[in-house]
Design an enzyme around this catalytic site. Structure first.
Site, PDB file in Angstrom:
ATOM      1  N   GLN A 163       1.192  -1.202  -0.182  1.00 17.56           N
ATOM      2  CA  GLN A 163      -0.222  -0.324  -0.377  1.00 17.56           C
ATOM      3  C   GLN A 163       0.895   1.133  -0.067  1.00 17.56           C
ATOM      4  O   GLN A 163       2.317   0.938   0.185  1.00 17.56           O
ATOM      5  CB  GLN A 163      -1.263  -0.152   1.247  1.00 17.56           C
ATOM      6  CG  GLN A 163      -2.001  -1.604   1.533  1.00 17.56           C
ATOM      7  CD  GLN A 163      -3.360  -0.358   1.631  1.00 17.56           C
ATOM      8  OE1 GLN A 163      -3.509   0.077   2.457  1.00 17.56           O
ATOM      9  NE2 GLN A 163      -3.836  -2.387   2.577  1.00 17.56           N
ATOM     10  N   LYS A 173       2.436   7.460   6.300  1.00 20.79           N
ATOM     11  CA  LYS A 173       1.526   6.706   6.235  1.00 20.79           C
ATOM     12  C   LYS A 173      -0.248   7.717   6.013  1.00 20.79           C
ATOM     13  O   LYS A 173      -0.415   8.194   7.324  1.00 20.79           O
ATOM     14  CB  LYS A 173       1.207   5.304   7.198  1.00 20.79           C
ATOM     15  CG  LYS A 173       2.064   4.693   6.474  1.00 20.79           C
ATOM     16  CD  LYS A 173       1.799   3.408   7.280  1.00 20.79           C
ATOM     17  CE  LYS A 173       2.800   2.081   7.009  1.00 20.79           C
ATOM     18  NZ  LYS A 173       2.859   0.584   7.733  1.00 20.79           N
ATOM     19  N   GLU A 182      -4.355  -0.256   5.098  1.00 21.94           N
ATOM     20  CA  GLU A 182      -3.762   0.668   6.581  1.00 21.94           C
ATOM     21  C   GLU A 182      -4.636   1.538   6.976  1.00 21.94           C
ATOM     22  O   GLU A 182      -5.169   2.512   5.980  1.00 21.94           O
ATOM     23  CB  GLU A 182      -2.624   0.499   6.184  1.00 21.94           C
ATOM     24  CG  GLU A 182      -1.709  -0.936   4.795  1.00 21.94           C
ATOM     25  CD  GLU A 182       0.037  -0.827   5.194  1.00 21.94           C
ATOM     26  OE1 GLU A 182       0.489   1.080   5.576  1.00 21.94           O
ATOM     27  OE2 GLU A 182       0.074  -1.476   5.329  1.00 21.94           O
ATOM     28  N   ALA A 217       9.769   7.457  12.640  1.00 20.17           N
ATOM     29  CA  ALA A 217      10.824   7.697  12.917  1.00 20.17           C
ATOM     30  C   ALA A 217      12.089   6.223  12.289  1.00 20.17           C
ATOM     31  O   ALA A 217      11.156   5.148  12.130  1.00 20.17           O
ATOM     32  CB  ALA A 217      11.300   7.647  14.817  1.00 20.17           C
ATOM     33  N   LEU A 271      14.591   3.822  10.912  1.00 20.13           N
ATOM     34  CA  LEU A 271      15.563   3.508  11.180  1.00 20.13           C
ATOM     35  C   LEU A 271      16.810   3.089  10.739  1.00 20.13           C
ATOM     36  O   LEU A 271      16.513   4.470   9.715  1.00 20.13           O
ATOM     37  CB  LEU A 271      15.209   1.702  11.633  1.00 20.13           C
ATOM     38  CG  LEU A 271      13.865   1.212  12.462  1.00 20.13           C
ATOM     39  CD1 LEU A 271      13.763  -0.491  11.898  1.00 20.13           C
ATOM     40  CD2 LEU A 271      14.872   1.234  13.633  1.00 20.13           C
ATOM     41  N   ASP A 321      -1.779  -9.462  10.387  1.00 20.07           N
ATOM     42  CA  ASP A 321      -0.644  -9.558   9.073  1.00 20.07           C
ATOM     43  C   ASP A 321       1.104  -9.717   9.914  1.00 20.07           C
ATOM     44  O   ASP A 321       1.402  -8.242   9.066  1.00 20.07           O
ATOM     45  CB  ASP A 321      -1.440  -7.715   8.224  1.00 20.07           C
ATOM     46  CG  ASP A 321       0.015  -7.481   6.806  1.00 20.07           C
ATOM     47  OD1 ASP A 321      -0.213  -8.684   6.144  1.00 20.07           O
ATOM     48  OD2 ASP A 321      -0.251  -7.080   6.671  1.00 20.07           O
ATOM     49  N   GLU A 326      11.629  -8.535  11.832  1.00 19.81           N
ATOM     50  CA  GLU A 326      13.417  -8.371  11.759  1.00 19.81           C
ATOM     51  C   GLU A 326      13.836  -8.342  12.768  1.00 19.81           C
ATOM     52  O   GLU A 326      13.510  -7.926  13.674  1.00 19.81           O
ATOM     53  CB  GLU A 326      13.305  -7.346  10.459  1.00 19.81           C
ATOM     54  CG  GLU A 326      12.825  -6.950   9.454  1.00 19.81           C
ATOM     55  CD  GLU A 326      12.622  -5.827   8.355  1.00 19.81           C
ATOM     56  OE1 GLU A 326      13.822  -4.975   8.940  1.00 19.81           O
ATOM     57  OE2 GLU A 326      11.875  -6.040   8.192  1.00 19.81           O
ATOM     58  N   ASP A 376       5.297  -2.508  11.072  1.00 19.35           N
ATOM     59  CA  ASP A 376       4.722  -2.241   9.962  1.00 19.35           C
ATOM     60  C   ASP A 376       3.213  -2.469  10.598  1.00 19.35           C
ATOM     61  O   ASP A 376       2.418  -4.080  10.922  1.00 19.35           O
ATOM     62  CB  ASP A 376       4.406  -2.908   8.791  1.00 19.35           C
ATOM     63  CG  ASP A 376       3.830  -2.805   8.087  1.00 19.35           C
ATOM     64  OD1 ASP A 376       2.997  -2.029   7.838  1.00 19.35           O
ATOM     65  OD2 ASP A 376       3.861  -3.718   6.349  1.00 19.35           O
TER      66      ASP A 376
END
Length: 552
Positions: free
Chosen positions: A238, A254, A275, A359, A361, A427, A432, A447
């Site tokens: 998206q 977003k 989203e 923010a 990474l 979802d 990570e 996310d």
């Protein structure tokens, strides 16, 4: 004789009337002055919308120290009000810009005083609890994601790894690009921008230290810093944008695609949902309340689509998707895998648009991350079932598979499942970690835009990792019990935490039904743990072993 006396009497009357009139005017002037002084009491500053920290009671981490100069230097309006910017708009749009400016005043505190929590702050009491102030082993050099090395202490090339960030001459910039600040960063933390302090504060065990005042300053920075550029970020399904700031900082944007109260249709699959910008914000606050600190700081903001995206973007693919709707709203849709079409546009009202800013990474060249496929990943098919949905003893296989066969990776994954169940996020196909720390580190909870879609229905399948493995951290379980007590109550502290976000000036980030759903789902999690304890012995992973205080 009568005529002079009459003249004297008339003069006395006129003089008395004049004195009375002067007295009335003075009284009226004093009254108006007092009213104006009352009406001109300054509202709370934008900094009052910053999430509060425990900086008064606790020291911050050694890699990050606060700077009042940085906090004050970023108080820039997000919607331009001057004549130069208005010239870029059509004349008929001036009224709409004025309306957007009034909405901006609400966000920055110029039109509405931030809501105060009546009585004692549950949030402050919660964060003073021992469970939120557990001692940590002293961090070594290898426990920090990035390190600052001055030139005089730099070692040989063999000792310099990818996690080393240099200072002094290598951090100076002539800033030839238009709009960027001239910077000269040194090893002194006071010269570092807030986004860099955030990066330097990332450790093996958490993204940020909750007691660090720089976290609060960072959210204020994201909410007020001037946006210098905006381009579409590649990847994902998206629309999302990468915004740039004059001090070389960046944030992931977003946009708002549907109202907060719009509940996901029960006939839609989890992968068919929009989203939500408010879900990203609420997820950050919930993650913090659970004591995880694994989601990068996120803040809400009201932007001007025309002046802060359309007129400054260098992304031609993005700029070609802008259009004016039949009712005069500025819209765009970008290019992505799903929902990037003129039938699914993002629109301002007519220019003002709510967004979330997260923010960023550290760059992957400095801090590589590894993506892991979740063992409980869904099939993303309307007909097929995943393996974990067909095998009740699926967790036994997971426990024998690296990296889940040792260390804390399994309970880390269950922490994430608890977070996802509370906010109804289905979802979670990947997660990570930072490569530098190997398997001895935390999971990044990134996310979260598809969370908080439904409040009227819970999704028990999200808790399957906990149900099948019957394993949970002791510290996590104790915090969940604490948040279920009436003296705290998850919905209450969540409401109080969300009040600190700037977008609360427009509307609450989460509706009351969503807040009530948090309490209901928390009770479900505790019931699942209790059922596990009734059937198994080794349910609690004791990460509090060795602490003298009995946190029970």
């Amino acid at each position: 004789m009568m005529r002079p006396n009459l003249r004297l009497s008339t003069r006395s009357i006129y003089l008395g009337l004049a004195c009375l009139s002067l007295a009335l005017h003075l009284l009226l002037a004093f009254f108006c002055l007092s009213v104006l002084q009352t009406a001109c009491v300054l509202p709370t500053s934008p900094s009052s919308s910053i999430p509060r920290t425990d900086a008064q009671d606790h020291p911050s981490v050694s890699h990050s120290s606060s700077s009042s100069a940085d906090s004050s230097s970023h108080k820039l309006p997000t919607i331009p009000h001057n004549d130069d910017h208005r010239k870029t708009l059509h004349p008929q749009d001036e009224d709409s810009v004025r309306d957007a400016a009034e909405r901006e005043k609400k966000l920055t505190g110029a039109g509405k005083v931030t809501q105060k929590v009546k009585g004692r702050s549950k949030l402050e009491v919660l964060f003073r609890h021992p469970l939120y102030n557990l001692p940590r082993p002293e961090l070594q050099d290898d426990d920090w994601l990035l390190r600052v090395k001055t030139n005089e202490h730099a070692g040989s090339e063999e000792e310099e790894g990818e996690d080393t960030v240099y200072s002094d001459s290598q951090w100076q910039s002539a800033s030839q690009e238009e709009g960027y600040d001239k910077v000269s960063w040194t090893s002194d933390v006071e010269t570092h921008p807030l986004w860099l302090r955030f990066h330097l504060g990332i450790s093996r065990w958490e993204l940020y230290n909750r007691k660090d005042p720089n976290v609060a300053q960072l959210t204020h920075y994201l909410a007020t810093q001037r946006i210098l550029g905006a381009v579409q970020k590649t990847g994902g399904t998206q629309l999302k944008l990468l915004t740039s700031f004059p001090d070389y900082g960046q944030a992931l944007l977003k946009p708002m695609k549907q109202s907060r109260d719009a509940e996901t249709d029960v006939n839609l699959f989890y992968f068919s949902d929009f989203e939500r910008h408010n879900a990203e914000i609420a997820a950050f606050h919930l993650d913090r309340l659970l004591g995880f600190n694994r989601i990068p700081p996120v803040v809400g903001r009201l932007i001007n689509v025309t002046t802060e995206i359309r007129e400054i973007t260098t992304d031609r693919r993005l700029s070609r998707t802008f259009f004016t709707s039949p009712v005069g709203n500025t819209c765009f849709y970008g290019q992505c895998e799903y929902y990037c079409s003129s039938e699914h546009p993002v629109c301002g009202q007519p220019h003002a648009l709510e967004v979330s800013l997260s923010a960023m990474l550290p760059d992957l060249s400095l801090a590589p991350r590894r993506s892991w496929r979740s063992p409980w990943r869904r099939s993303y098919s309307r007909t097929k079932l995943a393996q974990w949905e067909k095998e009740p003893a699926y967790c036994d296989t997971v426990k024998q598979t690296p990296p889940y066969n040792h260390g804390t990776r399994l309970v880390d994954l269950i922490d994430m499942a608890v977070l996802d169940f509370l906010m109804s996020n289905m979802d979670r196909h990947h997660y990570e970690t930072f490569e530098k720390f190997g398997n001895e580190t935390f999971l990044l909870h990134l996310d979260n835009g598809r969370a908080f879609g439904r409040h009227s229905r819970d999704e028990p399948s999200i808790l399957v990792p906990l149900q099948q493995c019957c394993r949970i951290r002791r510290s996590t379980l104790l915090r969940l019990h604490l948040l279920s007590l009436p003296g705290f109550r998850l919905s209450d502290v969540m409401r109080e935490s969300l009040v600190q976000d700037p977008l609360v000036g427009v509307a609450p980030l989460l509706s009351e039904p969503h807040l009530s759903a948090l309490d209901r789902r928390l009770a479900t999690v505790l019931q699942v743990v209790q059922t596990c304890q009734d059937r198994h012995k080794d349910v609690i992973y004791n990460d509090l072993e060795g602490y003298d205080q009995d946190h029970d």
